[in-house]
Write a protein that holds these residues in place. Structure first.
Motif, PDB file in Angstrom:
ATOM      1  N   GLU A  25       0.288  -9.666  -0.522  1.00  0.00           N
ATOM      2  CA  GLU A  25      -0.082  -8.273  -0.776  1.00  0.00           C
ATOM      3  C   GLU A  25      -0.058  -7.896  -2.258  1.00  0.00           C
ATOM      4  O   GLU A  25      -0.998  -7.311  -2.765  1.00  0.00           O
ATOM      5  CB  GLU A  25       0.846  -7.329  -0.003  1.00  0.00           C
ATOM      6  N   CYS A  26       1.038  -8.208  -2.958  1.00  0.00           N
ATOM      7  CA  CYS A  26       1.191  -7.719  -4.339  1.00  0.00           C
ATOM      8  C   CYS A  26       1.235  -8.827  -5.385  1.00  0.00           C
ATOM      9  O   CYS A  26       1.377  -8.542  -6.571  1.00  0.00           O
ATOM     10  CB  CYS A  26       2.445  -6.852  -4.451  1.00  0.00           C
ATOM     11  N   SER A  27       1.165 -10.084  -4.986  1.00  0.00           N
ATOM     12  CA  SER A  27       1.160 -11.250  -5.886  1.00  0.00           C
ATOM     13  C   SER A  27       2.478 -11.477  -6.618  1.00  0.00           C
ATOM     14  O   SER A  27       2.521 -12.213  -7.603  1.00  0.00           O
ATOM     15  CB  SER A  27       0.017 -11.159  -6.895  1.00  0.00           C
ATOM     16  N   GLU A  28       3.554 -10.872  -6.157  1.00  0.00           N
ATOM     17  CA  GLU A  28       4.881 -11.121  -6.732  1.00  0.00           C
ATOM     18  C   GLU A  28       5.255 -12.568  -6.437  1.00  0.00           C
ATOM     19  O   GLU A  28       5.059 -13.065  -5.330  1.00  0.00           O
ATOM     20  CB  GLU A  28       5.902 -10.169  -6.108  1.00  0.00           C
ATOM     21  N   THR A  36      10.826 -11.176   3.592  1.00  0.00           N
ATOM     22  CA  THR A  36       9.982 -10.094   3.080  1.00  0.00           C
ATOM     23  C   THR A  36       9.929 -10.165   1.561  1.00  0.00           C
ATOM     24  O   THR A  36      10.838 -10.684   0.910  1.00  0.00           O
ATOM     25  CB  THR A  36      10.520  -8.705   3.485  1.00  0.00           C
ATOM     26  N   CYS A  37       8.888  -9.615   0.991  1.00  0.00           N
ATOM     27  CA  CYS A  37       8.727  -9.570  -0.464  1.00  0.00           C
ATOM     28  C   CYS A  37       9.746  -8.596  -1.057  1.00  0.00           C
ATOM     29  O   CYS A  37       9.869  -7.467  -0.570  1.00  0.00           O
ATOM     30  CB  CYS A  37       7.305  -9.119  -0.800  1.00  0.00           C
ATOM     31  N   GLY A  41       7.925  -5.386   0.162  1.00  0.00           N
ATOM     32  CA  GLY A  41       8.388  -5.428   1.540  1.00  0.00           C
ATOM     33  C   GLY A  41       7.449  -6.113   2.520  1.00  0.00           C
ATOM     34  O   GLY A  41       7.723  -6.166   3.709  1.00  0.00           O
ATOM     35  N   SER A  42       6.332  -6.655   2.043  1.00  0.00           N
ATOM     36  CA  SER A  42       5.376  -7.331   2.914  1.00  0.00           C
ATOM     37  C   SER A  42       5.999  -8.585   3.526  1.00  0.00           C
ATOM     38  O   SER A  42       6.846  -9.236   2.924  1.00  0.00           O
ATOM     39  CB  SER A  42       4.136  -7.727   2.107  1.00  0.00           C
ATOM     40  N   THR A  43       5.556  -8.928   4.727  1.00  0.00           N
ATOM     41  CA  THR A  43       6.042 -10.154   5.374  1.00  0.00           C
ATOM     42  C   THR A  43       5.058 -11.301   5.213  1.00  0.00           C
ATOM     43  O   THR A  43       5.308 -12.396   5.713  1.00  0.00           O
ATOM     44  CB  THR A  43       6.283  -9.910   6.876  1.00  0.00           C
ATOM     45  N   GLU A  44       3.959 -11.069   4.508  1.00  0.00           N
ATOM     46  CA  GLU A  44       2.952 -12.118   4.302  1.00  0.00           C
ATOM     47  C   GLU A  44       3.234 -12.834   2.985  1.00  0.00           C
ATOM     48  O   GLU A  44       2.897 -12.351   1.913  1.00  0.00           O
ATOM     49  CB  GLU A  44       1.558 -11.506   4.311  1.00  0.00           C
ATOM     50  N   ILE A  45       3.861 -14.000   3.096  1.00  0.00           N
ATOM     51  CA  ILE A  45       4.265 -14.779   1.937  1.00  0.00           C
ATOM     52  C   ILE A  45       3.674 -16.174   2.069  1.00  0.00           C
ATOM     53  O   ILE A  45       3.719 -16.775   3.139  1.00  0.00           O
ATOM     54  CB  ILE A  45       5.795 -14.840   1.838  1.00  0.00           C
TER      55      ILE A  45
END
Length: 57
Positions: A25-28, A36-37, A41-45
């Motif tokens: 989501e945020c490229s962190e 989670t990021c 907080g995204s779960t797509e890693i």
């Protein structure tokens, strides 16, 4: 540190880039796997960067 960490230290030089993780989501980027990021907080890693000693598919 477990036995896997000890074996990795013996076989993988400090210059080995290893595996990194990136939020879709945020490229962190971060060094260890997470549920989670920490940024959004995204779960797509996803896994990024290669681990040279890992066999290819």
């Amino acid at each position: 540190m477990g036995i896997i960490g000890t074996v990795k230290e013996m076989l993988v030089p400090d210059t080995e880039p290893g595996v990194g993780y990136e939020c879709v989501e945020c490229s962190e980027r971060f060094d260890e796997t997470r549920e989670t990021c920490p940024n959004c907080g995204s779960t797509e890693i996803k896994e990024v960067e290669g681990f040279e000693m890992r066999p290819s598919d």
